[in-house]
Design an enzyme around this catalytic site. Structure first.
Site, PDB file in Angstrom:
ATOM      1  N   TYR A 195      63.962  35.451  32.298  1.00 15.83           N
ATOM      2  CA  TYR A 195      63.548  34.102  33.271  1.00 15.83           C
ATOM      3  C   TYR A 195      62.546  33.145  32.599  1.00 15.83           C
ATOM      4  O   TYR A 195      62.803  31.705  32.783  1.00 15.83           O
ATOM      5  CB  TYR A 195      62.922  34.664  34.522  1.00 15.83           C
ATOM      6  N   ALA A 196      61.552  33.701  32.149  1.00 20.32           N
ATOM      7  CA  ALA A 196      60.383  32.844  31.627  1.00 20.32           C
ATOM      8  C   ALA A 196      60.959  32.065  30.388  1.00 20.32           C
ATOM      9  O   ALA A 196      60.740  30.884  29.892  1.00 20.32           O
ATOM     10  CB  ALA A 196      59.176  33.487  31.122  1.00 20.32           C
ATOM     11  N   LYS A 211      66.647  35.727  50.980  1.00 16.97           N
ATOM     12  CA  LYS A 211      66.910  36.306  49.644  1.00 16.97           C
ATOM     13  C   LYS A 211      67.974  35.686  48.659  1.00 16.97           C
ATOM     14  O   LYS A 211      67.682  35.431  47.660  1.00 16.97           O
ATOM     15  CB  LYS A 211      67.233  37.858  49.926  1.00 16.97           C
ATOM     16  N   ASP A 260      57.005  39.238  31.744  1.00 15.28           N
ATOM     17  CA  ASP A 260      56.522  40.642  31.828  1.00 15.28           C
ATOM     18  C   ASP A 260      55.645  41.026  30.655  1.00 15.28           C
ATOM     19  O   ASP A 260      55.126  42.169  30.400  1.00 15.28           O
ATOM     20  CB  ASP A 260      57.692  41.694  31.875  1.00 15.28           C
ATOM     21  N   GLU A 303      64.820  48.613  46.575  1.00 18.25           N
ATOM     22  CA  GLU A 303      66.076  47.535  46.486  1.00 18.25           C
ATOM     23  C   GLU A 303      67.502  48.424  46.036  1.00 18.25           C
ATOM     24  O   GLU A 303      68.486  48.257  46.375  1.00 18.25           O
ATOM     25  CB  GLU A 303      65.994  46.302  45.601  1.00 18.25           C
ATOM     26  N   GLY A 313      63.184  35.420  23.604  1.00 19.48           N
ATOM     27  CA  GLY A 313      63.694  36.053  24.477  1.00 19.48           C
ATOM     28  C   GLY A 313      64.049  35.084  25.847  1.00 19.48           C
ATOM     29  O   GLY A 313      63.593  34.226  26.109  1.00 19.48           O
ATOM     30  N   ALA A 314      65.319  35.330  26.254  1.00 14.46           N
ATOM     31  CA  ALA A 314      66.034  34.766  27.158  1.00 14.46           C
ATOM     32  C   ALA A 314      66.196  35.389  28.502  1.00 14.46           C
ATOM     33  O   ALA A 314      67.232  35.150  29.053  1.00 14.46           O
ATOM     34  CB  ALA A 314      67.390  34.145  26.661  1.00 14.46           C
TER      35      ALA A 314
END
Length: 404
Positions: free
Chosen positions: A13-14, A378, A300, A170, A10-11
């Site tokens: 954020y982590a 932000k 996640d 958002e 998995g690419a």
């Protein structure tokens, strides 16, 4: 004996940050690095609501993996993960298989509809670049259809957003800026188009300071967003939400329905035999899966416990990036027989955008930010990630540079 093989699944954020950190911490002769991802691009998950609203181009929100991860240093495999065979140290992919000595699972989230009747079938969800692009195109189609139709149905111009958490708020903030543009483009009276946010809890944005929530509500309502709190969705039909239960129900019709009310860890976790709690694996302090010496679970897919408070840390992008730091350090320690470290969350605060020109949140020691200063912060947060991943060059190419 060959080099130990570290495989990252998995690419997000982590996964991206773990791979980047391993490239920095380990010499090529120390380990073979492999990154597996479904697509050949990485995208900013925290920008997907902007892609869905049409306020950010999808190409700004994504980047080619090979532009930031050197393919001469890391083997890049673009394939879909089917299952992890823990006992055999093997990962089954859609088109092949791969073995590992150490495994990092960071496969991201899937939508959780909490069993609401019809939600999975009838609502869009903001899950990836393609789903976000479909939402943007569908919304524009509804406005274009309305403008050329002889029999105009105002319900077609209603955008119904289920869930008043971070993503939902958002998203409606971006819609509050986009909808007037669409009305102008298609010569539609702004009062005909409605943006409705529906939240089952007594208030939107759980976990945020009451003053910040009040500020967010006023900002959104002043720009025409209707907020329905304490409104439980019992069913999602093709063109409506049914609110309430039994005799006390109300139907809200819409041309576009988007569910943002929940996510869960990747279903491959349970398929691969990991013990799951509410869709995720509760990892050890060192980020490893319980009972597994060579498997780390991040982002996640993981519940990381805050032992002081007896509950998990919020599954945010900044937490995922910090998971990567702990994981990469511990992988190096395992290779060299050193001591492993436990995850320590450094909370830098949380800022929620309310559109291009407004935001609110907390930074550092719960210092409250509103308006222009929060908007600038932000963008700093967004750009910081790009800097950590690809340096100044990536910020100039993909960053948000206005208002900083």
């Amino acid at each position: 004996m060959g080099k130990p093989k570290i495989v990252v699944l998995g690419a997000g954020y982590a996964g991206m940050m773990t791979t980047k950190r391993l490239m920095q911490k380990l010499r090529p002769e120390e380990a073979e690095l492999v990154l597996v991802n479904k697509h050949n691009y990485h995208y900013q998950t925290t920008w997907l609501h902007e892609v869905a609203a049409g306020t950010v181009n999808q190409n700004q929100a994504r980047m080619m993996i090979s532009d930031v991860i050197n393919p001469n240093r890391v083997s890049l495999i673009y394939d879909e993960v089917v299952e992890v065979k823990k006992d055999a140290n093997r990962v089954v992919l859609k088109n092949s298989e791969i073995t590992y000595d150490y495994l990092v699972i960071s496969l991201g989230f899937e939508t959780n509809t909490f069993g609401i009747k019809g939600m999975e079938k009838n609502a869009f969800s903001i899950t990836d670049i393609e789903s976000s692009r479909m939402i943007r195109e569908h919304i524009e189609y509804q406005f274009a259809k309305y403008s050329t139709s002889d029999k105009k149905n105002d319900d077609d111009l209603t955008i119904l957003v289920g869930g008043g958490g971070f993503t939902g708020i958002e998203f409606v903030g971006e819609l509050a800026e986009k909808v007037p543009e669409l009305c102008k483009k298609y010569d539609i009276d702004r009062s005909k188009a409605r943006i409705i946010n529906v939240e089952a809890a007594p208030r939107i944005l759980p976990g945020f300071n009451e003053d910040l929530v009040a500020y967010a509500k006023k900002s959104l309502q002043d720009r025409g967003v209707e907020i329905r709190e304490g409104a439980k969705i019992s069913e999602c039909k093709k063109n409506s939400f049914v609110i309430g239960e039994g005799d006390e129900t109300e139907e809200i019709k819409a041309g576009t329905i988007v569910w943002t009310g929940g996510v869960t860890g990747n279903s491959i976790l349970s398929k691969s035999g990991f013990e799951i709690t509410k869709g995720k694996v509760t990892v050890e302090g060192d980020m490893r899966a319980p009972g597994e010496d060579n498997i780390f679970i991040l982002g996640d897919c993981a519940w990381v416990m805050n032992k002081e408070e007896g509950r998990p840390f919020p599954p945010t992008a900044q937490a995922a990036m910090q998971h990567a730091d702990t994981c990469s350090s511990n992988l190096k320690a395992l290779l060299h027989g050193g001591p492993l470290e436990d995850f320590v969350f450094d909370d830098k605060g949380t800022v929620a955008s309310l559109g291009e020109k407004d935001a609110m949140g907390t930074v550092f020691d719960d210092h409250l930010l509103y308006g222009t200063s929060a908007t600038a912060m932000k963008k700093v947060i967004d750009n910081r990630y790009l800097f950590l991943l690809g340096g100044p060059k990536l910020i100039l190419k993909k960053g948000k540079l206005r208002m900083i």
